[in-house]
Design a protein around this motif. Structure first.
Motif, short mmCIF file in Angstrom:
data_model
loop_
_atom_site.label_atom_id
_atom_site.label_comp_id
_atom_site.label_asym_id
_atom_site.label_seq_id
_atom_site.Cartn_x
_atom_site.Cartn_y
_atom_site.Cartn_z
N MET A 1 0.92 -1.20 0.00
CA MET A 1 0.02 0.20 0.02
C MET A 1 0.74 1.31 -0.13
O MET A 1 2.04 1.18 0.40
CB MET A 1 -0.79 0.10 1.14
N THR A 2 0.22 2.34 -0.60
CA THR A 2 1.10 3.63 -0.39
C THR A 2 0.13 4.75 -0.40
O THR A 2 -1.11 4.59 -0.30
CB THR A 2 1.87 3.81 -1.79
N ILE A 3 0.50 5.86 0.12
CA ILE A 3 -0.26 7.23 0.36
C ILE A 3 -0.82 7.61 -1.02
O ILE A 3 -0.26 7.87 -2.01
CB ILE A 3 0.76 8.35 1.14
N HIS A 4 -2.19 7.68 -0.82
CA HIS A 4 -2.99 7.94 -2.14
C HIS A 4 -3.73 9.18 -1.58
O HIS A 4 -4.28 9.88 -2.60
CB HIS A 4 -3.77 6.99 -2.34
N PHE A 5 -4.26 9.65 -0.21
CA PHE A 5 -5.02 10.74 -0.05
C PHE A 5 -3.95 11.56 1.06
O PHE A 5 -3.48 11.09 2.07
CB PHE A 5 -6.16 10.31 0.50
N THR A 6 -4.07 13.00 0.80
CA THR A 6 -3.53 13.83 1.54
C THR A 6 -4.50 14.98 1.95
O THR A 6 -5.05 15.46 1.01
CB THR A 6 -2.23 14.41 1.00
N TRP A 7 -4.18 15.46 3.09
CA TRP A 7 -5.26 16.63 3.65
C TRP A 7 -4.44 17.70 4.48
O TRP A 7 -3.58 17.29 5.12
CB TRP A 7 -6.27 16.26 4.36
N ARG A 8 -4.79 18.86 4.34
CA ARG A 8 -4.26 19.95 5.40
C ARG A 8 -5.45 19.92 6.51
O ARG A 8 -6.69 20.24 5.84
CB ARG A 8 -4.07 21.06 4.57
N ILE A 9 -5.22 19.83 7.44
CA ILE A 9 -6.22 19.95 8.62
C ILE A 9 -6.02 21.12 9.46
O ILE A 9 -4.66 21.11 10.33
CB ILE A 9 -6.35 18.62 9.22
N THR A 10 -6.98 22.29 9.70
CA THR A 10 -6.56 23.14 10.41
C THR A 10 -7.81 23.61 11.24
O THR A 10 -9.10 23.51 10.86
CB THR A 10 -5.86 24.49 9.61
N LYS A 11 -7.56 24.71 11.76
CA LYS A 11 -8.66 25.43 12.74
C LYS A 11 -9.26 26.65 11.72
O LYS A 11 -10.10 27.43 12.33
CB LYS A 11 -8.32 25.92 13.91
N TYR A 12 -8.67 26.73 10.60
CA TYR A 12 -9.01 28.07 9.79
C TYR A 12 -9.69 27.74 8.87
O TYR A 12 -9.63 26.74 7.95
CB TYR A 12 -7.29 28.52 9.33
N ASN A 13 -10.52 28.81 8.65
CA ASN A 13 -11.72 28.63 7.57
C ASN A 13 -11.23 28.95 6.37
O ASN A 13 -10.61 30.18 6.18
CB ASN A 13 -12.85 29.47 7.97
N PRO A 14 -11.09 28.13 5.40
CA PRO A 14 -10.53 28.12 3.96
C PRO A 14 -11.04 29.46 3.30
O PRO A 14 -10.52 30.05 2.37
CB PRO A 14 -10.69 27.08 3.04
N LYS A 15 -12.46 29.91 3.66
CA LYS A 15 -12.95 31.03 3.05
C LYS A 15 -12.34 32.53 3.39
O LYS A 15 -12.44 33.55 2.52
CB LYS A 15 -14.53 31.18 3.40
N TYR A 16 -11.33 32.42 4.32
CA TYR A 16 -10.90 33.48 4.85
C TYR A 16 -9.14 33.57 4.06
O TYR A 16 -8.31 34.19 4.37
CB TYR A 16 -10.57 33.96 6.24
N ARG A 17 -8.88 32.65 2.95
CA ARG A 17 -7.76 32.57 2.36
C ARG A 17 -7.48 33.27 1.24
O ARG A 17 -8.85 33.69 0.36
CB ARG A 17 -7.12 31.23 1.86
N ASP A 18 -6.59 34.03 0.82
CA ASP A 18 -6.63 34.74 -0.52
C ASP A 18 -6.13 33.70 -1.64
O ASP A 18 -5.98 32.64 -1.43
CB ASP A 18 -5.47 35.95 -0.30
N GLU A 19 -5.93 34.38 -2.75
CA GLU A 19 -5.90 33.61 -4.11
C GLU A 19 -4.42 32.72 -3.92
O GLU A 19 -4.59 31.79 -4.62
CB GLU A 19 -5.86 34.13 -5.37
N LYS A 20 -3.57 33.04 -3.01
CA LYS A 20 -2.19 32.37 -2.91
C LYS A 20 -2.37 31.35 -1.84
O LYS A 20 -1.19 30.70 -1.38
CB LYS A 20 -1.15 33.44 -2.84
#
Length: 180
Positions: A1-20
């Motif tokens: 088996m190998t890693i197929h799925f990857t995530w960033r998990i945070t307390k930060y709501n992604p709607k408050y991120r800019d285009e970068k």
């Protein structure tokens, strides 16, 4: 088996991120801010801090359960001090946690209760390391309460539960190299 799925998990709501992808809101990012006023003019309490930290730890343990993993190993270990400094908020550090800090070495396999404690030490900026189980799962921690999980399986119910807990889960490749 190998890693197929990857995530960033945070307390930060992604709607408050800019285009970068830069987070634009001013929010607490460290245990050292307990007792300080947050961006909502509210004091960050130990209770609020621990509540957030608990969600991160539960996310790890839930992912391990989904993958039927009982242990993770330490790699890339970096300790801030030779001995754990608990001057600030000593009540947050159990004897078991202090002992684990002293025992932690690269290659050490950790049981679930130890993973909880080492994750807290990392989130509290006392140490840093990667946690992994062969090619089934990894946990990487970034600065400011950024956590990255890689998995051999999707674990959709677990991801949904992490989101229901109040953390945000985004498809994201960890910027931390998995070399060892």
């Amino acid at each position: 088996m190998t890693i197929h799925f990857t995530w960033r998990i945070t307390k930060y709501n992604p709607k408050y991120r800019d285009e970068k992808g830069i987070y634009l809101r001013d929010e607490w990012t460290s245990v050292s801010e307990i007792g300080s006023i947050t961006n909502q003019d509210v004091i960050l309490t130990i209770h609020d801090y621990i509540s957030t930290e608990n969600r991160y730890v539960e996310a790890i343990l839930d992912m391990m359960s989904c993958l039927n993993i009982q242990k993770l190993s330490i790699s890339g270990l970096e300790k801030r001090e030779n001995t754990l400094d608990i001057t600030n908020f000593p009540s947050l550090y159990s004897e078991k946690m202090r002992s684990l800090y002293d025992q932690a070495t690269n290659g050490l396999w950790l049981e679930k209760d130890q993973i909880s404690d080492i994750s807290r030490l990392i989130l509290r900026e006392k140490m840093w390391c990667k946690l992994k189980c062969d090619s089934k799962m990894y946990i990487h921690f970034g600065y400011d309460f950024y956590m990255f999980i890689g998995s051999e399986m999707m674990c959709e119910d677990t991801i949904n539960n992490i989101e229901k807990s109040g953390l945000y889960v985004e498809d994201f490749i960890s910027p931390i190299k998995e070399e060892d």
